[in-house]
Design a protein around this motif. Sequence first.
Motif, PDB file in Angstrom:
ATOM      1  N   GLU A 134       5.795   5.561   7.536  1.00  0.00           N
ATOM      2  CA  GLU A 134       5.464   5.654   6.105  1.00  0.00           C
ATOM      3  C   GLU A 134       5.788   7.042   5.555  1.00  0.00           C
ATOM      4  OE1 GLU A 134       1.478   5.608   3.272  1.00  0.00           O
ATOM      5  OE2 GLU A 134       1.470   4.459   5.154  1.00  0.00           O
ATOM      6  N   ALA A 135       5.471   8.085   6.308  1.00  0.00           N
ATOM      7  CA  ALA A 135       5.747   9.443   5.841  1.00  0.00           C
ATOM      8  C   ALA A 135       7.245   9.692   5.723  1.00  0.00           C
ATOM      9  CB  ALA A 135       5.121  10.451   6.809  1.00  0.00           C
ATOM     10  N   PRO A 190       0.801  -1.232   0.000  1.00  0.00           N
ATOM     11  CA  PRO A 190       0.000   0.000   0.000  1.00  0.00           C
ATOM     12  C   PRO A 190       0.832   1.279   0.000  1.00  0.00           C
ATOM     13  CG  PRO A 190      -0.952  -1.604   1.507  1.00  0.00           C
ATOM     14  CD  PRO A 190       0.341  -2.193   1.021  1.00  0.00           C
ATOM     15  N   HIS A 191       1.882   1.354   0.833  1.00  0.00           N
ATOM     16  CA  HIS A 191       2.672   2.588   0.846  1.00  0.00           C
ATOM     17  C   HIS A 191       3.472   2.730  -0.444  1.00  0.00           C
ATOM     18  CE1 HIS A 191       5.669  -0.328   2.376  1.00  0.00           C
ATOM     19  NE2 HIS A 191       6.564   0.468   1.840  1.00  0.00           N
ATOM     20  N   GLY A 192       3.861   1.607  -1.039  1.00  0.00           N
ATOM     21  CA  GLY A 192       4.533   1.664  -2.331  1.00  0.00           C
ATOM     22  C   GLY A 192       3.608   2.146  -3.430  1.00  0.00           C
ATOM     23  N   GLN A 193       2.338   1.742  -3.364  1.00  0.00           N
ATOM     24  CA  GLN A 193       1.360   2.169  -4.362  1.00  0.00           C
ATOM     25  C   GLN A 193       1.106   3.679  -4.282  1.00  0.00           C
ATOM     26  OE1 GLN A 193      -0.694  -0.244  -6.723  1.00  0.00           O
ATOM     27  NE2 GLN A 193       1.476  -0.620  -6.415  1.00  0.00           N
ATOM     28  N   PRO A 214      17.492   2.812   9.775  1.00  0.00           N
ATOM     29  CA  PRO A 214      17.256   2.360  11.158  1.00  0.00           C
ATOM     30  C   PRO A 214      15.997   2.937  11.795  1.00  0.00           C
ATOM     31  CG  PRO A 214      19.567   2.940  10.852  1.00  0.00           C
ATOM     32  CD  PRO A 214      18.832   3.397   9.622  1.00  0.00           C
ATOM     33  N   TRP A 215      15.543   4.103  11.323  1.00  0.00           N
ATOM     34  CA  TRP A 215      14.340   4.734  11.899  1.00  0.00           C
ATOM     35  C   TRP A 215      13.055   4.275  11.210  1.00  0.00           C
ATOM     36  CZ3 TRP A 215      18.983   7.297  11.640  1.00  0.00           C
ATOM     37  CH2 TRP A 215      19.467   7.802  12.843  1.00  0.00           C
ATOM     38  N   LEU A 216      13.182   3.439  10.176  1.00  0.00           N
ATOM     39  CA  LEU A 216      12.000   3.019   9.433  1.00  0.00           C
ATOM     40  C   LEU A 216      11.397   1.728   9.956  1.00  0.00           C
ATOM     41  CD1 LEU A 216      13.042   3.810   5.753  1.00  0.00           C
ATOM     42  CD2 LEU A 216      11.646   5.164   7.307  1.00  0.00           C
ATOM     43  N   ARG A 217      12.062   1.077  10.889  1.00  0.00           N
ATOM     44  CA  ARG A 217      11.536  -0.165  11.438  1.00  0.00           C
ATOM     45  C   ARG A 217      11.470  -0.076  12.943  1.00  0.00           C
ATOM     46  NH1 ARG A 217      14.881  -4.913   8.261  1.00  0.00           N
ATOM     47  NH2 ARG A 217      13.730  -4.865   6.310  1.00  0.00           N
ATOM     48  N   LYS A 218      10.414  -0.575  13.457  1.00  0.00           N
ATOM     49  CA  LYS A 218      10.319  -0.703  14.907  1.00  0.00           C
ATOM     50  C   LYS A 218      11.217  -1.861  15.336  1.00  0.00           C
ATOM     51  CE  LYS A 218       5.519   0.847  14.830  1.00  0.00           C
ATOM     52  NZ  LYS A 218       4.119   0.496  15.091  1.00  0.00           N
ATOM     53  N   PRO A 219      11.667  -1.865  16.586  1.00  0.00           N
ATOM     54  CA  PRO A 219      12.575  -2.918  17.025  1.00  0.00           C
ATOM     55  C   PRO A 219      12.019  -4.318  16.823  1.00  0.00           C
ATOM     56  CG  PRO A 219      12.499  -1.146  18.643  1.00  0.00           C
ATOM     57  CD  PRO A 219      11.446  -0.833  17.611  1.00  0.00           C
TER      58      PRO A 219
END
Length: 609
Positions: free
Chosen positions: A326-327, A146-149, A382-387
């Motif tokens: 996502e943003a 969805p975010h890629g779309q 590193p900030w794009l994924r939660k642990p």
Amino acid sequence: MAEAGSGDLVRVVALLGAAVVAVPLFRRLGLGSVLGYLAAGLVIGPFGLGWFSDPQAILHVAELGVVMFLFVIGLEMRPSHLWSLRRQIFGLGTLQIAVCAVVLTLVGLAFGYSPTVSFIGASGFVLTSTAIVMQLLAERGDVALPHGQKIVSVLLFEDLLIVPLLVVVALLAPTPAVAETSRWTSIAIGAGAIVALVAVGVWLLNPLFRLLAAVKAREVMTAAALLVVLGAALLMQLGGLSMAMGAFLAGVLLSESTFRHQLEADVEPFRGLLLGLFFLGVGMALDLSLVASNWAFIVGVVLAMMVAKATCIYLVARLLHSSHVEALDRATLMAQGGEFAFVLYSTAAASGVIAAQHNANLTAIVVLSMALTPLVTLAVRPWLRKPDEKTDDLEVAEGLSGSVLMIGFGRFGQVVSQSLLARGVDVTIIETDVEMIRNASSFGFKIYYGDGTRLDVLRAAGAPAAQVIAICIDGNEAVNRIVELAKSEFPQAKLLARSYDREHSLELIHAGVDVQVRETFESAMKFGQAALCQLGVDKADARAIVEEIRRRDAERVELEIAEGLNAGTAMLYGNLRAGPTPTPFTRPRQAATPLTPETAAAAQGVARE
């Protein structure tokens, strides 16, 4: 003449050698293939070792890589899906571009550019690089998510925007304006080109590919695929429109074709090679002497433009209720200028709207921003994924094999797997839920991380050798996508799919699955039977009532299939819903017409639920 031919061959060998050396090295370092291509182009270009003196000529040819990339993306965009994205394309796209254009124009003014140069510079920088963003999304496998779309939707709108921007440049030109009739003539020619392409796509392309498939000459099919891509691009170019949009439109028109996957496979090698050549050309186009002579100003503008554009994209995304992750991802991916900026700047310089020096500076700014994008995405990763979303410790599906490939290990898949494992069947299971994989491993289950909607993952998970592919995930679109891929690419495997309801079961039957099972039907039947027994109904009578309900349900499915075959599948979900639905204990008034053995067998799968 032989010497000239030898010189051309040396250049070709140099291009291929630079790519073969740089790309694996950069990917091994975790920097990505795009940065590898850019660095290789910089080294062998006119401002590096000087093996090439005209990078613009290479870029002109390599633009076909972008064209083919958008054709492949178009193949994934059915018209109905594209229509569902209309709000993202025209809503999100318009808001993001408008905000970015205003802010970037102010940045240009702050650095001392005139209002006209600031506007032209901002208009070019706001056109994100489709090639770089799509390549980065493809490497991550995020294009279909969805975010890629949403990102793809904005990129499509930006590609459309180049046409009105070129018109604005013509209006700003100091030369006499083009006659009103000429402008209307240009608009009519562009509209005619679109109509012609749609007509060819609707009425000629599928019959053409059926005819060529009957000949069974693989090279002819490949030639036809290239003809469609390049012909559509040429038609749009002659109409004064974007070549890339022509190829995208051709892909959309063929997205419903049974030859879709074959076309994608035929175009893929050319797309990858030419796209790599495009990135090499971009690296060559970076004028290091210009940057060195004015480095403080250019670097300052690049950083200011990227930060301003990324901030605007982030704020627009958050305003439209996207998550922080996502943003931030969208902002870092789309913070650069794009290849269409080169077209806009060169046209503006040729028309006298901006000076040649401004064209050189703005071009260097865009190229630097494109080169920095892979590094920025790596820094922000590193900030794009939660642990708890990290997958470094998970085993990815690669080089696997087994008699059964199971996709999904939720509650449904767990129950299905018990019967297979109890019999000693060799089962390969892939799943995308990280927490589920970790929990399953603590109970001794070997689950691999992999997205079953991706063709490369299915191949790596052993689908080409599987006897059975069991689709146990929820979500109609994802199930339908896997069914389509499996029927096209892995015909040797029996296909079992979990469906959501009767309507979804009908979709799967028409798609050609061997067995489809509604996820709640059987449990609801058992529940109803138990309820009757608790009310004092004899067990045999309760079982007979439930079997009667199953039989009536199967009859309804067969009736809808038969009517769909007679009326055409295009009318299936419109007209049949409006017709009378027989009650569980009332026999249908109209007898089902005879079915094909395959469709009847699939329909009986409903009865066996």
